[in-house]
Design a protein around this motif. Structure first.
Motif, PDB file in Angstrom:
ATOM      1  N   LYS A 175       3.704  21.581 -29.740  1.00 30.55           N
ATOM      2  CA  LYS A 175       3.055  20.334 -29.137  1.00 30.55           C
ATOM      3  C   LYS A 175       4.133  19.697 -28.336  1.00 30.55           C
ATOM      4  N   ASP A 176       3.480  18.705 -27.743  1.00 35.57           N
ATOM      5  CA  ASP A 176       4.407  17.964 -26.882  1.00 35.57           C
ATOM      6  C   ASP A 176       5.231  18.651 -25.909  1.00 35.57           C
ATOM      7  N   LEU A 177       4.802  19.655 -25.124  1.00 36.84           N
ATOM      8  CA  LEU A 177       5.557  20.294 -23.902  1.00 36.84           C
ATOM      9  C   LEU A 177       5.445  19.390 -22.800  1.00 36.84           C
ATOM     10  N   PRO A 178       6.723  19.137 -22.203  1.00 43.75           N
ATOM     11  CA  PRO A 178       6.908  18.468 -20.958  1.00 43.75           C
ATOM     12  C   PRO A 178       6.221  18.980 -19.949  1.00 43.75           C
ATOM     13  N   ASN A 179       5.718  17.980 -19.144  1.00 41.77           N
ATOM     14  CA  ASN A 179       4.735  18.312 -17.890  1.00 41.77           C
ATOM     15  C   ASN A 179       5.885  18.869 -16.515  1.00 41.77           C
ATOM     16  N   GLN A 180       7.023  18.803 -16.585  1.00 41.65           N
ATOM     17  CA  GLN A 180       7.866  19.162 -15.548  1.00 41.65           C
ATOM     18  C   GLN A 180       8.031  20.761 -15.752  1.00 41.65           C
ATOM     19  N   VAL A 181       7.816  21.255 -16.890  1.00 45.40           N
ATOM     20  CA  VAL A 181       7.961  22.780 -17.104  1.00 45.40           C
ATOM     21  C   VAL A 181       7.268  23.734 -16.234  1.00 45.40           C
ATOM     22  N   GLU A 182       7.912  24.679 -15.202  1.00 45.19           N
ATOM     23  CA  GLU A 182       7.272  25.301 -14.419  1.00 45.19           C
ATOM     24  C   GLU A 182       7.225  26.860 -14.709  1.00 45.19           C
ATOM     25  N   ASN A 183       8.110  27.311 -15.406  1.00 42.56           N
ATOM     26  CA  ASN A 183       8.036  28.643 -15.973  1.00 42.56           C
ATOM     27  C   ASN A 183       8.149  29.010 -17.510  1.00 42.56           C
ATOM     28  N   MET A 184       7.000  29.478 -18.052  1.00 41.51           N
ATOM     29  CA  MET A 184       6.980  29.739 -19.420  1.00 41.51           C
ATOM     30  C   MET A 184       6.729  31.332 -19.472  1.00 41.51           C
ATOM     31  N   SER A 185       7.143  32.128 -18.672  1.00 48.67           N
ATOM     32  CA  SER A 185       7.076  33.407 -18.821  1.00 48.67           C
ATOM     33  C   SER A 185       7.487  34.074 -20.062  1.00 48.67           C
ATOM     34  N   TRP A 186       6.659  34.629 -20.920  1.00 48.47           N
ATOM     35  CA  TRP A 186       7.055  35.307 -21.984  1.00 48.47           C
ATOM     36  C   TRP A 186       7.790  34.194 -23.367  1.00 48.47           C
ATOM     37  N   ALA A 187       7.357  33.114 -22.941  1.00 47.32           N
ATOM     38  CA  ALA A 187       8.021  32.063 -23.893  1.00 47.32           C
ATOM     39  C   ALA A 187       7.504  32.100 -25.434  1.00 47.32           C
ATOM     40  N   ASN A 193       2.353  34.352 -35.629  1.00 46.63           N
ATOM     41  CA  ASN A 193       1.600  33.387 -36.319  1.00 46.63           C
ATOM     42  C   ASN A 193       1.071  31.982 -35.657  1.00 46.63           C
ATOM     43  N   LEU A 194       1.297  32.074 -34.173  1.00 42.46           N
ATOM     44  CA  LEU A 194       0.998  30.892 -33.321  1.00 42.46           C
ATOM     45  C   LEU A 194      -0.515  30.605 -33.342  1.00 42.46           C
ATOM     46  N   THR A 195      -1.225  29.569 -33.902  1.00 43.10           N
ATOM     47  CA  THR A 195      -2.433  29.242 -34.071  1.00 43.10           C
ATOM     48  C   THR A 195      -2.954  28.485 -33.019  1.00 43.10           C
ATOM     49  N   SER A 196      -2.241  27.482 -32.603  1.00 36.70           N
ATOM     50  CA  SER A 196      -2.540  26.515 -31.261  1.00 36.70           C
ATOM     51  C   SER A 196      -1.290  25.945 -30.685  1.00 36.70           C
ATOM     52  N   ILE A 197      -1.933  25.718 -29.373  1.00 35.09           N
ATOM     53  CA  ILE A 197      -0.877  24.836 -28.426  1.00 35.09           C
ATOM     54  C   ILE A 197      -1.699  23.605 -28.063  1.00 35.09           C
ATOM     55  N   VAL A 198      -1.078  22.435 -28.084  1.00 32.95           N
ATOM     56  CA  VAL A 198      -1.895  21.261 -27.679  1.00 32.95           C
ATOM     57  C   VAL A 198      -1.921  20.945 -26.235  1.00 32.95           C
ATOM     58  N   ASN A 199      -1.124  21.451 -25.647  1.00 34.84           N
ATOM     59  CA  ASN A 199      -1.075  21.414 -23.940  1.00 34.84           C
ATOM     60  C   ASN A 199      -0.271  22.297 -23.182  1.00 34.84           C
ATOM     61  N   LEU A 200      -0.857  22.775 -22.033  1.00 34.77           N
ATOM     62  CA  LEU A 200       0.151  23.204 -21.338  1.00 34.77           C
ATOM     63  C   LEU A 200       0.546  22.546 -20.255  1.00 34.77           C
ATOM     64  N   PRO A 201       1.980  22.602 -19.790  1.00 34.04           N
ATOM     65  CA  PRO A 201       2.478  21.595 -18.736  1.00 34.04           C
ATOM     66  C   PRO A 201       1.535  21.498 -17.479  1.00 34.04           C
ATOM     67  N   ASN A 202       1.400  20.451 -16.824  1.00 31.33           N
ATOM     68  CA  ASN A 202       0.769  20.161 -15.668  1.00 31.33           C
ATOM     69  C   ASN A 202       1.423  20.930 -14.401  1.00 31.33           C
ATOM     70  N   ASN A 203       2.776  21.129 -14.543  1.00 31.04           N
ATOM     71  CA  ASN A 203       3.359  21.718 -13.465  1.00 31.04           C
ATOM     72  C   ASN A 203       3.765  23.379 -13.445  1.00 31.04           C
ATOM     73  N   LEU A 204       3.001  23.910 -14.387  1.00 29.66           N
ATOM     74  CA  LEU A 204       3.265  25.328 -14.754  1.00 29.66           C
ATOM     75  C   LEU A 204       2.874  26.338 -13.394  1.00 29.66           C
ATOM     76  N   LYS A 205       3.783  27.083 -12.957  1.00 32.77           N
ATOM     77  CA  LYS A 205       3.503  27.884 -12.003  1.00 32.77           C
ATOM     78  C   LYS A 205       3.426  29.454 -12.652  1.00 32.77           C
ATOM     79  N   ASN A 206       4.255  29.799 -13.704  1.00 33.93           N
ATOM     80  CA  ASN A 206       4.228  31.157 -14.097  1.00 33.93           C
ATOM     81  C   ASN A 206       4.188  31.236 -15.492  1.00 33.93           C
TER      82      ASN A 206
END
Length: 326
Positions: A175-187, A193-206
């Protein structure tokens, strides 16, 4: 007297927690940590206090900032190792992460901007330490930290999270991933066991391979507009059922949903894909986009949207459970 001193210490800690740090004053008066024996550097942690630099590898980058690892690990030219070389005590590191470093050749304190492989395979680490507000790069920072349970309070300065939590097998909530993140490849690759992710950053490209092998992930509600690369994003997410609209900014969907056996409902794909369905040179080949997706008994997947390759992707999947919405 002992009780009064404990109360005063706790009050002081609370004040330090909630009041902003006067970094100019802190850096002007900074000294080496009293337990430091080997390193010649002065380190100041995220709490404004001295850091024992004997516990850290650090390297000066070409941009004039510091990274917390050896140059060999940063460049991946040798055996990767963790930048933090201290102990893990009750699931936490010793002290805090350096936010500023002044080596013997430095005129002034220099910010730490990068954490490449910094906690690589620290399997006893349970709680993520406070990350410096100066850091922009989390390249493989917690790769292989198999006992991390949650991710939160990532600083707003972060831009690159490539491979940041790859192989964190016990990670369940993000949770609480910052919107400035652009690259989350293979993150979050193989965060089984990951069940949920609250949001994906608005600035994501990869987001290539971002959730590869996340077997317990069930839903991603929104793919931000601006994402271009979705290669293998959800490959082998066996419990994924629903995904938000794929925006027309996406140009790569090779193997995006391969192995998503429980994918169902309706997906809108508006991607402007480059390449073709089957490329003999294995370049932008979309024959695997829906490979072995929606194979569960009694479920169906409707595909709609403006993507010009929808019919071909469905045809090559050769699965009667997947249909083109009218």
């Amino acid at each position: 007297e002992a009780n009064e001193q404990n109360a005063m210490d706790k009050s002081s800690e609370l004040i330090d927690t909630y009041l902003p740090i006067d970094w100019n004053t802190v850096l002007a008066n900074a000294q080496k940590h009293p337990d430091q024996e080997t390193s010649t550097a002065i380190g100041v942690g995220t709490d404004g206090k001295a850091v024992n630099m004997d516990l850290w590898h650090y390297s000066l980058l070409d941009n004039g900032t510091y990274a917390l690892n050896t140059s060999e690990s940063i460049d991946a030219t040798g055996t990767r190792e963790a930048g933090y070389i201290g102990n893990i005590i009750n699931g936490e590191i010793e002290g805090t992460i350096p936010q500023y470093i002044k080596n013997e050749n430095d005129v002034n304190f220099i910010e730490v901007s990068s954490l490449p492989w910094t906690f690589y395979k620290k399997t006893d680490l349970i709680n993520i330490p406070i990350l410096p507000s100066t850091v922009t790069n989390m390249y493989n920072t917690f790769n292989g930290c198999s006992n991390l349970v949650s991710v939160e309070n990532i600083p707003n300065s972060i831009i690159n999270m490539q491979g940041a939590f790859n192989g964190c097998e016990n990670l369940k909530i993000v949770k609480d991933l910052p919107n400035q993140v652009e690259n989350m490849s293979w993150a979050f690759q193989n965060c089984i066991n990951l069940t949920s992710i609250v949001n994906l950053p608005n600035n994501l490209k990869n987001i290539a391979g971002t959730f590869y092998g996340c077997k317990q992930l069930t839903t991603i509600e929104k793919i931000p507009y601006g994402v271009t690369n979705m290669q293998s994003t959800f490959s082998n997410c066996q419990n994924l059922t629903t995904v938000g609209t794929i925006p027309n900014s996406v140009i790569n969907m090779c193997n995006t949903f391969s192995g998503c056996t429980n994918l169902q409902g309706e997906i809108v794909i508006n991607a402007n894909l480059t390449g073709s369905i089957i490329d003999e040179n294995n370049n932008m080949d979309y024959s695997g986009t829906l490979l072995n997706a929606c194979t569960g008994k009694g479920i169906t997947l409707k595909i709609s949207g403006t993507c010009s390759l929808l019919k071909e992707m469905i045809s090559v999947a050769n699965n009667s459970n997947i249909i083109l919405a009218e």
